[in-house]
Design a protein around this motif. Structure first.
Motif, PDB file in Angstrom:
ATOM      1  N   PRO A  74       7.013  -7.064  -0.188  1.00 37.31           N
ATOM      2  CA  PRO A  74       5.655  -6.502  -0.255  1.00 37.31           C
ATOM      3  C   PRO A  74       4.626  -7.593  -0.563  1.00 37.31           C
ATOM      4  N   ARG A  75       3.393  -7.336  -0.216  1.00 39.52           N
ATOM      5  CA  ARG A  75       2.327  -8.318  -0.424  1.00 39.52           C
ATOM      6  C   ARG A  75       2.200  -8.700  -1.898  1.00 39.52           C
ATOM      7  N   GLY A  76       2.352  -7.717  -2.782  1.00 37.21           N
ATOM      8  CA  GLY A  76       2.227  -8.008  -4.200  1.00 37.21           C
ATOM      9  C   GLY A  76       3.277  -8.980  -4.696  1.00 37.21           C
ATOM     10  N   VAL A  77       4.488  -8.905  -4.136  1.00 37.66           N
ATOM     11  CA  VAL A  77       5.552  -9.834  -4.535  1.00 37.66           C
ATOM     12  C   VAL A  77       5.199 -11.251  -4.116  1.00 37.66           C
ATOM     13  N   GLU A  79       2.240 -12.499  -3.619  1.00 41.08           N
ATOM     14  CA  GLU A  79       1.136 -12.981  -4.459  1.00 41.08           C
ATOM     15  C   GLU A  79       1.615 -13.336  -5.859  1.00 41.08           C
ATOM     16  N   ALA A  80       2.659 -12.664  -6.352  1.00 42.35           N
ATOM     17  CA  ALA A  80       3.160 -12.950  -7.699  1.00 42.35           C
ATOM     18  C   ALA A  80       3.729 -14.360  -7.812  1.00 42.35           C
ATOM     19  N   ARG A 308       8.889  -8.397 -11.999  1.00 40.53           N
ATOM     20  CA  ARG A 308       7.727  -7.954 -12.782  1.00 40.53           C
ATOM     21  C   ARG A 308       6.825  -7.043 -11.959  1.00 40.53           C
ATOM     22  N   VAL A 309       6.634  -7.421 -10.679  1.00 40.38           N
ATOM     23  CA  VAL A 309       5.775  -6.601  -9.821  1.00 40.38           C
ATOM     24  C   VAL A 309       6.441  -5.272  -9.481  1.00 40.38           C
TER      25      VAL A 309
END
Length: 311
Positions: A74-77, A79-80, A308-309
């Motif tokens: 996912p995009r959030g991963v 970015e993390a 964490r995400v």
């Protein structure tokens, strides 16, 4: 860039500390198969740290690599991991680690090629000394007897594996001792100890300055012999295999006050004649599980931002 550096630091600490701790463990000689497993897990952890650091550094340096490494994330991963902030050193680190991986593969290929060349040469010499009879077909467990005064027995791996024994060994050993020696060699074959020795030699020769790889090679040569001794002794008894080792090696100067290489033969005989009690099943299970967790540590470290995400 902190995550790849943390993985490299973990690899360095493991490579430096393991050779100081593992060879001195009191249980290794009592449980050689377990010790082989522990060493493999430690070396796998070091290699895994380097591989993960290479993948993350390459992902931070090049968009194309990033698309493959985080293809389904996912995009959030993505970015993390803050890959854009890795800086110009990411490509250099990834390149150096990739060269190390390629060098490792080259060393392993060279080791396997050299071993196969030695086996082909020994096989050709064996066929000259013991030619195949007309109509005789190769059998996987074929036993070859060679004329020779020196008592010896060995396993010759390859597409047509062979158990080879000399007439000198047949004269020296009684039937039960000979069966124990052959069981020892078959133990090497069943456990594929030759591949362990190839891998450990390739790493030690390719990276002679890395302490864990040199210790890995030395311990593999010692532990595979202890493991094969135990395989034979479970069928024929410790005294039988100990006497067989003495008969095969007493003329080679490996016993006495100033033994010559391979001096570990005398240590193997002492171990067989004065066996220490094995660890309890629960203790063996705990050590096996603890060793299996060692390669998991770099994986957990590498996936901390993603966890964490997603968590």
């Amino acid at each position: 860039m902190m995550l790849p550096l943390a993985l490299l630091v973990l690899a360095g600490l493991t490579a430096a500390i393991a050779p100081r701790l593992l060879p001195g463990t009191a249980w290794a000689d009592r449980e050689p198969v377990l010790a082989l497993w522990v060493w493999q897990c430690v070396v796998a952890a070091v290699l895994l740290c380097c591989g993960l650091a290479m993948a993350l550094s390459a992902a931070g340096a090049w968009e194309a690599v990033r698309g493959h490494v985080f293809a389904s994330a996912p995009r959030g991963v993505v970015e993390a991991y803050a890959l854009q902030g890795y800086g110009p050193w990411a490509g250099t680190v990834a390149g150096v680690l990739a060269c190390g991986g390629a060098w490792t593969a080259a060393m392993l290929a060279r080791e396997v090629w050299a071993a196969r060349a030695r086996h082909r040469q020994r096989r050709a010499e064996m066929l000259v000394r013991s030619p195949r009879l007309p109509g005789e077909t190769p059998a996987e467990d074929r036993l070859v007897v060679l004329e020779g005064e020196r008592p010896d027995a060995w396993w010759l791996p390859g597409p047509e594996p062979r158990l080879v024994v000399t007439t000198g060994a047949l004269r020296r050993l009684d039937r039960r001792q000979l069966d124990a020696v052959l069981a020892h060699e078959q133990g090497h074959a069943r456990a594929r100890h030759d591949w362990l020795l190839h891998c450990s030699s390739a790493l030690a020769n390719g990276f002679p300055q890395v302490p864990v790889f040199a210790a890995f090679r030395d311990q593999m040569h010692r532990l595979v012999e202890l493991a094969a001794d135990d395989t034979a002794s479970r069928r024929f008894g410790r005294l039988t295999i100990a006497l067989a080792l003495v008969e095969l090696n007493e003329d080679r100067g490996v016993f006495g006050p100033c033994p010559t290489p391979p001096a570990q033969v005398s240590q193997r005989v002492d171990r067989l004649l004065s066996p220490a009690p094995r660890l309890s099943p629960a203790h063996r299970l705990r050590l096996t599980a603890a060793a299996a967790l060692v390669p998991v540590v770099p994986l957990l470290l590498a996936f901390v931002p993603a966890l964490r995400v997603l968590g």
